[in-house]
Design a protein around this motif. Structure first.
Motif, PDB file in Angstrom:
ATOM      1  N   ILE A  68       0.676  -1.058  -0.341  1.00  0.00           N
ATOM      2  CA  ILE A  68       0.159  -0.318   0.009  1.00  0.00           C
ATOM      3  C   ILE A  68       1.086   1.209   0.034  1.00  0.00           C
ATOM      4  CG2 ILE A  68      -1.381   1.158   1.676  1.00  0.00           C
ATOM      5  CD1 ILE A  68      -2.963  -1.477   2.616  1.00  0.00           C
TER       6      ILE A  68
ATOM      7  N   LYS B 219       1.472   2.500  -6.655  1.00  0.00           N
ATOM      8  CA  LYS B 219       0.608   1.418  -8.187  1.00  0.00           C
ATOM      9  C   LYS B 219      -0.234   2.446  -8.398  1.00  0.00           C
ATOM     10  CE  LYS B 219      -2.166  -1.873  -6.669  1.00  0.00           C
ATOM     11  NZ  LYS B 219      -3.415  -3.221  -6.666  1.00  0.00           N
TER      12      LYS B 219
ATOM     13  N   THR C 172      -0.324   5.621  -8.814  1.00  0.00           N
ATOM     14  CA  THR C 172      -0.017   6.865  -9.611  1.00  0.00           C
ATOM     15  C   THR C 172       1.249   6.479 -10.600  1.00  0.00           C
ATOM     16  OG1 THR C 172       1.161   7.604  -7.495  1.00  0.00           O
ATOM     17  CG2 THR C 172       1.878   8.792  -9.667  1.00  0.00           C
TER      18      THR C 172
ATOM     19  N   GLN D  15      -5.358   9.067 -10.794  1.00  0.00           N
ATOM     20  CA  GLN D  15      -5.679   7.865  -9.724  1.00  0.00           C
ATOM     21  C   GLN D  15      -7.180   7.097 -10.436  1.00  0.00           C
ATOM     22  OE1 GLN D  15      -4.132   7.795  -6.586  1.00  0.00           O
ATOM     23  NE2 GLN D  15      -2.599   8.108  -6.083  1.00  0.00           N
TER      24      GLN D  15
ATOM     25  N   ASN E 208      10.659   2.769  -6.816  1.00  0.00           N
ATOM     26  CA  ASN E 208       9.152   4.100  -7.468  1.00  0.00           C
ATOM     27  C   ASN E 208       9.923   5.037  -6.044  1.00  0.00           C
ATOM     28  OD1 ASN E 208       7.280   5.529  -8.376  1.00  0.00           O
ATOM     29  ND2 ASN E 208       6.622   4.719  -7.167  1.00  0.00           N
TER      30      ASN E 208
HETATM   31  P1  GTP Z   1      -2.980   1.822  -2.923  1.00  0.00           P
HETATM   32  O1  GTP Z   1      -3.910   2.726  -3.739  1.00  0.00           O
HETATM   33  O2  GTP Z   1      -3.267   2.731  -1.183  1.00  0.00           O
HETATM   34  O3  GTP Z   1      -2.249   0.690  -3.115  1.00  0.00           O
HETATM   35  O4  GTP Z   1      -1.792   2.679  -3.266  1.00  0.00           O
HETATM   36  P2  GTP Z   1      -0.487   2.575  -4.348  1.00  0.00           P
HETATM   37  O5  GTP Z   1       0.065   1.750  -4.262  1.00  0.00           O
HETATM   38  O6  GTP Z   1      -1.512   2.846  -5.499  1.00  0.00           O
HETATM   39  O7  GTP Z   1      -0.025   4.352  -4.130  1.00  0.00           O
HETATM   40  P3  GTP Z   1      -0.416   6.192  -4.655  1.00  0.00           P
HETATM   41  O8  GTP Z   1       0.218   5.371  -6.288  1.00  0.00           O
HETATM   42  O9  GTP Z   1      -1.284   5.850  -4.220  1.00  0.00           O
HETATM   43  O10 GTP Z   1       0.913   6.811  -4.267  1.00  0.00           O
HETATM   44  C1  GTP Z   1       0.606   6.865  -2.911  1.00  0.00           C
HETATM   45  C2  GTP Z   1       1.579   8.235  -2.769  1.00  0.00           C
HETATM   46  O11 GTP Z   1       2.914   7.825  -3.130  1.00  0.00           O
HETATM   47  C3  GTP Z   1       0.746   9.179  -3.063  1.00  0.00           C
HETATM   48  O12 GTP Z   1       0.466  10.170  -2.069  1.00  0.00           O
HETATM   49  C4  GTP Z   1       1.827   9.944  -4.878  1.00  0.00           C
HETATM   50  O13 GTP Z   1       1.541  11.190  -4.688  1.00  0.00           O
HETATM   51  C5  GTP Z   1       2.877   8.851  -3.762  1.00  0.00           C
HETATM   52  N1  GTP Z   1       3.554   8.945  -5.156  1.00  0.00           N
HETATM   53  C6  GTP Z   1       4.175   7.826  -5.946  1.00  0.00           C
HETATM   54  N2  GTP Z   1       5.012   7.737  -6.555  1.00  0.00           N
HETATM   55  C7  GTP Z   1       5.901   9.017  -6.646  1.00  0.00           C
HETATM   56  C8  GTP Z   1       7.112   8.891  -6.924  1.00  0.00           C
HETATM   57  O14 GTP Z   1       7.660   8.437  -7.584  1.00  0.00           O
HETATM   58  N3  GTP Z   1       7.497  10.218  -6.270  1.00  0.00           N
HETATM   59  C9  GTP Z   1       6.987  10.710  -4.994  1.00  0.00           C
HETATM   60  N4  GTP Z   1       7.764  11.940  -4.383  1.00  0.00           N
HETATM   61  N5  GTP Z   1       5.644  10.362  -4.502  1.00  0.00           N
HETATM   62  C10 GTP Z   1       5.421   9.724  -5.309  1.00  0.00           C
END
Ligand code: GTP
Length: 598
Positions: free
Chosen positions: A15, A19, A21, A41, A133
């Motif tokens: 989590i 993912k 993003t 998203q 990432n």
């Molecule tokens: P779930 O849907 O909860 O499983 O999360 P996820 O894995 O889809 O993560 P998500 O893409 O929502 O990213 C989580 C947080 O990390 C968000 O606030 C994004 O903006 C941030 N984020 C994602 N990728 C990057 C990156 O490459 N750099 C930075 N600085 N922040 C990132």
């Protein structure tokens, strides 16, 4: 489409590792979405999901990508839910893929869910592309995390892609790597149809929409099809592909991912994991791995206002249309009246259902302490499943009680090992071993009764590890435990909603603590209220609420009638929020007391 130009893949991640993003960036770079359509998203679109930041329901999306070799490829991204309650759904989504992008947050490193997702992906023989990432962040520890991934997967650091999904850095390399490293789908075009349902949802107008991966053969619009598990036949009214919206097509060929609508009215008839075959073929083997979902955690749900009972029943019925894993049946409680006993896949699933009932359907709920399903072996050798503590047979008729056991992994920085072990021991964990990932991160393997984590284990784990430990589990089976039923009696009447099944060693402390809490919560009444905790006929704890001497109107010296009426009104208001047990009025809070123990 020539299946050598198809790539089917998922993104697996812990989590918040990025993912959604990354998915956004892939859709953008393949122009699957116009900038106007691009909304952040897009893959998790339920309001609740967004708020919790957890991807719950899988969807799929098709992208077109012209690779450096000059050919155009069809990339199907199959989204997977990211929480342990939904492992079976993750596993079906992975079964629809040949590859998985494994995202690890370079500032956080490998987490428990990373490990369990990798194990699932390996079980399905998927090609794993490791991706680091958030390398744009100052706190990224690229080399250390690369080493953790190598320890987990083998291979070398050079196999890993370094990206910033947020800034779009390195994302085009991800697309190229998908084409070059993920194998095209196998399967025979000239074979009889076999399609895997990896997700389904209920639409009020169209009935069930199945999300499918064609493994062999071709699915055509108008074809007569059969769902293997139920044996029911339907006509394929509509088939098509998913580009966020559904786009109708005439056929779905071998290796393709898309949807099927066949006038199915109940989600049980088109279950996730089932195989769709052509109706006229009898002898087709189903795809492996189908299993019906079995709820693991149970709780009683009662409307605060008994007038809401019908509304609650309707709301549960509606939720169930879209959630084959949610079970419910009517139940009555002496204290809480009419309600439902519900079965959930796990705690998160339970919370989501409760929240949706309150938020989307506006029903205030009282929920009883969650419990697990026990197997009770009678003296006569019979085996009975018990999902509700109040239906546990008496100890005199019981040979043994078995409880569900988990194989749990806790991933944490080494410095918290001591504190976490202490917690897990308190929860009757059996230590198996410790594995080290690199030098300062460890995985503790434990066997742990599911019943010990259904209340507040996650919160406690987070607090003893300052948020650094992550936790994941698989179900391991049933095991005999020294378990007893603890009842709460109020002036001699059992308060059934507070009965629990608990380990004998803990029963006394729990009983004492609960009586003390209830004493604080139950207001003084005109008579004495005796609160007792009992195992069978043995009382293990007792508290008394002293009787009230004055009545409310006593302090209005005779005269003022309006003031008197106001006071009585107010007292009546207060009463509404009380539940009646015998003569005693019990405030609703009392039913939640057990959730706040420890
Ligand atoms: P779930 O849907 O909860 O499983 O999360 P996820 O894995 O889809 O993560 P998500 O893409 O929502 O990213 C989580 C947080 O990390 C968000 O606030 C994004 O903006 C941030 N984020 C994602 N990728 C990057 C990156 O490459 N750099 C930075 N600085 N922040 C990132």
């Amino acid at each position: 489409m020539d299946s050598s130009r198809i790539r089917n893949f998922s993104i697996i991640a812990h989590i918040d590792h990025g993912k959604s993003t990354l998915a956004d960036r892939l859709l953008e770079m393949t122009s699957t979405l116009t900038p106007q359509e691009m909304q952040s998203q897009v893959l998790d679109n339920m309001e609740l999901e967004r708020e919790r930041g957890i991807t719950i329901k899988a969807h799929a999306v098709r992208m077109k990508y012209r690779a450096k070799d000059g050919h155009e490829y069809e990339l199907n991204l199959i989204d997977t839910p990211g929480h342990v309650d939904f492992t079976y759904e993750v596993s079906r989504s992975l079964a629809a893929c040949e590859g998985a992008l494994l995202i690890v947050d370079a500032t956080q490193g490998v987490e428990a869910q990373t490990v369990s997702n990798v194990l699932l992906a390996l079980e399905h023989d998927l090609t794993i592309l490791p991706i680091l990432n958030k390398i744009d962040m100052d706190t990224a520890q690229v080399e250390a995390v690369q080493q953790q991934v190598v320890d987990l997967l083998g291979g070398s650091p050079e196999d890993m892609l370094l990206i910033s999904a947020k800034k779009g850095l390195g994302v085009s390399d991800v697309l190229e790597a998908i084409v070059q490293r993920v194998p095209p789908p196998p399967g025979g075009t000239d074979q009889p149809l076999r399609a895997l349902i990896f997700d389904s949802l209920y639409d009020a107008y169209r009935g069930v929409i199945c999300f499918i991966r064609v493994v062999d053969g071709t699915l055509r619009k108008g074809m007569n099809i059969r769902f293997h598990a139920t044996g029911r036949t339907y006509e394929a009214e509509e088939v098509g592909v998913l580009r966020l919206q559904r786009i109708e097509t005439d056929t779905l060929g071998t290796g393709e991912v898309g949807y099927l609508i066949a006038g199915v009215r109940a989600i049980e008839d088109a279950r996730v994991g089932d195989t769709v075959v052509e109706a006229r073929r009898d002898a087709v083997e189903p795809l492996p791995g189908y299993k019906p979902l079995k709820p693991m955690v149970f709780s009683g749900l009662y409307p605060v206002d008994s007038d809401d009972y019908d509304a609650l029943r309707n709301a549960l019925g509606r939720l169930r249309l879209n959630d084959a894993a949610l079970l419910y049946e009517p139940e009555t409680s002496t204290a809480l009246g009419f309600g439902f006993r519900c079965g959930f896949l796990g705690l998160l699933h339970m919370e989501i259902v409760q929240e949706r009932l309150e938020r989307e359907y506006g029903i205030d709920l009282i929920t009883t302490v969650p419990n697990v399903r026990y197997e009770v072996v009678g003296k006569d050798g019979s085996v009975m499943e018990v999902e509700n503590p109040s239906s546990l047979p008496p100890a005199s008729a019981t040979e043994e009680i078995r409880e569900p056991i988990l194989a749990a992994q806790i991933l944490l920085p080494s410095e918290y090992i001591g504190a976490v072990m202490k917690l897990v021991n308190e929860r009757r964990g059996t230590y198996i071993n410790t594995e080290y990932l690199h030098t300062d991160r460890a995985i503790l393997h434990y066997e742990l009764p599911l019943g010990e984590i259904v209340t507040d284990f996650y919160d406690r784990l987070k607090s003893v590890s300052r948020g650094y430990a992550s936790f994941d589990y698989e179900h391991k089976g049933m095991r005999r435990g020294d378990l007893v039923k603890l009842d709460v009696l109020i002036n001699g009447d059992a308060l059934d909603a507070l009965s629990i099944i608990i380990h004998r060693d803990k029963a006394q402390t729990w009983g004492r603590e609960l009586c003390r809490k209830l004493k604080e919560l139950i207001p003084r009444q005109l008579f004495e209220v005796v609160i007792q905790a009992a195992i069978g006929s043995k009382i293990v704890s007792r508290e008394t609420v002293r009787p009230l001497r004055k009545n409310v109107v006593a302090k209005c010296y005779g005269g003022d009638i309006t003031r008197k009426r106001k006071l009585l009104e107010r007292q009546k208001e207060g009463k509404k929020r009380m539940k009646q047990l015998g003569k005693v009025e019990i405030p609703q809070e009392a039913f939640l007391a057990t959730l706040k123990m420890d």
